[in-house]
Design a protein around this motif. Sequence first.
Motif, PDB file in Angstrom:
ATOM      1  N   ALA A  90      -6.243  10.096  -1.201  1.00 32.77           N
ATOM      2  CA  ALA A  90      -4.966  10.704  -0.855  1.00 32.77           C
ATOM      3  C   ALA A  90      -4.156   9.685  -0.071  1.00 32.77           C
ATOM      4  O   ALA A  90      -4.717   8.824   0.607  1.00 32.77           O
ATOM      5  N   VAL A  91      -2.839   9.796  -0.159  1.00 29.93           N
ATOM      6  CA  VAL A  91      -1.974   8.885   0.579  1.00 29.93           C
ATOM      7  C   VAL A  91      -2.136   9.183   2.070  1.00 29.93           C
ATOM      8  O   VAL A  91      -1.969  10.312   2.515  1.00 29.93           O
ATOM      9  N   TRP A  92      -2.485   8.152   2.803  1.00 25.55           N
ATOM     10  CA  TRP A  92      -2.698   8.265   4.246  1.00 25.55           C
ATOM     11  C   TRP A  92      -1.411   7.879   4.982  1.00 25.55           C
ATOM     12  O   TRP A  92      -1.026   8.493   5.959  1.00 25.55           O
ATOM     13  N   GLU A  93      -0.751   6.834   4.463  1.00 25.41           N
ATOM     14  CA  GLU A  93       0.481   6.358   5.078  1.00 25.41           C
ATOM     15  C   GLU A  93       1.314   5.656   4.009  1.00 25.41           C
ATOM     16  O   GLU A  93       0.774   4.977   3.155  1.00 25.41           O
ATOM     17  N   LEU A  94       2.627   5.822   4.070  1.00 28.68           N
ATOM     18  CA  LEU A  94       3.538   5.132   3.163  1.00 28.68           C
ATOM     19  C   LEU A  94       4.747   4.698   3.978  1.00 28.68           C
ATOM     20  O   LEU A  94       5.414   5.530   4.583  1.00 28.68           O
ATOM     21  N   ASP A  95       4.984   3.394   4.018  1.00 24.17           N
ATOM     22  CA  ASP A  95       6.092   2.850   4.803  1.00 24.17           C
ATOM     23  C   ASP A  95       6.917   1.932   3.907  1.00 24.17           C
ATOM     24  O   ASP A  95       6.540   0.781   3.670  1.00 24.17           O
ATOM     25  N   GLY A  96       8.023   2.468   3.386  1.00 27.01           N
ATOM     26  CA  GLY A  96       8.886   1.697   2.495  1.00 27.01           C
ATOM     27  C   GLY A  96       9.492   0.486   3.175  1.00 27.01           C
ATOM     28  O   GLY A  96       9.683  -0.551   2.558  1.00 27.01           O
ATOM     29  N   GLY A  97       9.793   0.596   4.474  1.00 30.89           N
ATOM     30  CA  GLY A  97      10.365  -0.523   5.210  1.00 30.89           C
ATOM     31  C   GLY A  97       9.392  -1.685   5.335  1.00 30.89           C
ATOM     32  O   GLY A  97       9.766  -2.845   5.214  1.00 30.89           O
ATOM     33  N   GLU A  98       8.138  -1.373   5.578  1.00 28.17           N
ATOM     34  CA  GLU A  98       7.095  -2.404   5.673  1.00 28.17           C
ATOM     35  C   GLU A  98       6.543  -2.796   4.302  1.00 28.17           C
ATOM     36  O   GLU A  98       5.749  -3.721   4.190  1.00 28.17           O
ATOM     37  N   LYS A  99       6.933  -2.025   3.281  1.00 31.18           N
ATOM     38  CA  LYS A  99       6.494  -2.254   1.899  1.00 31.18           C
ATOM     39  C   LYS A  99       4.980  -2.134   1.760  1.00 31.18           C
ATOM     40  O   LYS A  99       4.339  -2.895   1.045  1.00 31.18           O
ATOM     41  N   LEU A 100       4.408  -1.125   2.444  1.00 32.60           N
ATOM     42  CA  LEU A 100       2.969  -0.883   2.418  1.00 32.60           C
ATOM     43  C   LEU A 100       2.674   0.598   2.252  1.00 32.60           C
ATOM     44  O   LEU A 100       3.411   1.446   2.755  1.00 32.60           O
ATOM     45  N   ALA A 101       1.581   0.876   1.565  1.00 36.59           N
ATOM     46  CA  ALA A 101       1.041   2.233   1.495  1.00 36.59           C
ATOM     47  C   ALA A 101      -0.467   2.118   1.655  1.00 36.59           C
ATOM     48  O   ALA A 101      -1.069   1.101   1.293  1.00 36.59           O
ATOM     49  N   GLN A 102      -1.042   3.150   2.215  1.00 33.15           N
ATOM     50  CA  GLN A 102      -2.489   3.171   2.419  1.00 33.15           C
ATOM     51  C   GLN A 102      -3.017   4.499   1.898  1.00 33.15           C
ATOM     52  O   GLN A 102      -2.495   5.557   2.244  1.00 33.15           O
ATOM     53  N   LEU A 103      -4.033   4.405   1.047  1.00 28.87           N
ATOM     54  CA  LEU A 103      -4.720   5.590   0.561  1.00 28.87           C
ATOM     55  C   LEU A 103      -6.129   5.561   1.128  1.00 28.87           C
ATOM     56  O   LEU A 103      -6.716   4.480   1.288  1.00 28.87           O
ATOM     57  N   ARG A 104      -6.682   6.733   1.408  1.00 31.00           N
ATOM     58  CA  ARG A 104      -8.061   6.831   1.893  1.00 31.00           C
ATOM     59  C   ARG A 104      -8.733   8.035   1.257  1.00 31.00           C
ATOM     60  O   ARG A 104      -8.083   8.960   0.790  1.00 31.00           O
ATOM     61  N   SER A 105     -10.072   7.998   1.299  1.00 30.45           N
ATOM     62  CA  SER A 105     -10.857   9.130   0.824  1.00 30.45           C
ATOM     63  C   SER A 105     -10.449  10.373   1.607  1.00 30.45           C
ATOM     64  O   SER A 105     -10.315  10.333   2.823  1.00 30.45           O
TER      65      SER A 105
END
Length: 172
Positions: A90-105
């Motif tokens: 599932a998406v844990w964090e999404l930051d368009g400004g930093e151009k990063l997304a993090q998914l975790r179990s």
Amino acid sequence: MTIGTQMIELLRQLAEGDRSALDGDGQTLSVPGEPLHATLALFDHDRYSATMRELVVASAGAPPADARAYLSAAAAEIARRLSFLEEPLAVWELDGGEKLAQLRSSPPLREGEAVSYWEVLLWSGDAPGARLTRYRWAPDLTEREVVAYPATFATMGRIADNLAEALLAGQA
């Protein structure tokens, strides 16, 4: 030939003693490709399987025009395409400004007080890509640790192909 098929072939060659695909550290397998390439950091390998430290699939192409839209679409595709892993992502964090997304179990695997989980770090900077790693955390650890993940060559190739397809689908 897909990036996963290339990875399987290089792993087979490695199992036969051909170490030419390994980077200078002797533990990282480089899989060249267009428009995507991959690197597989290994703990170890044998005739039919490898123990993964991390898998990175990245593009040599231009960054997407809309980082947030790309990250959102690619993250959704990664969660859908890697649903065969132990725990759903599932998406844990999404930051368009930093151009990063993090998914975790979600949920992670709990064994007593210890927690093991998959993490996918997705970026849309100069060369969009994703890194898949399995982690473990327990109260007695100062920080999380990378967990060795054993899998057959075919499973490694399947994971690489699914990450690649998700990255490309995010650009559509």
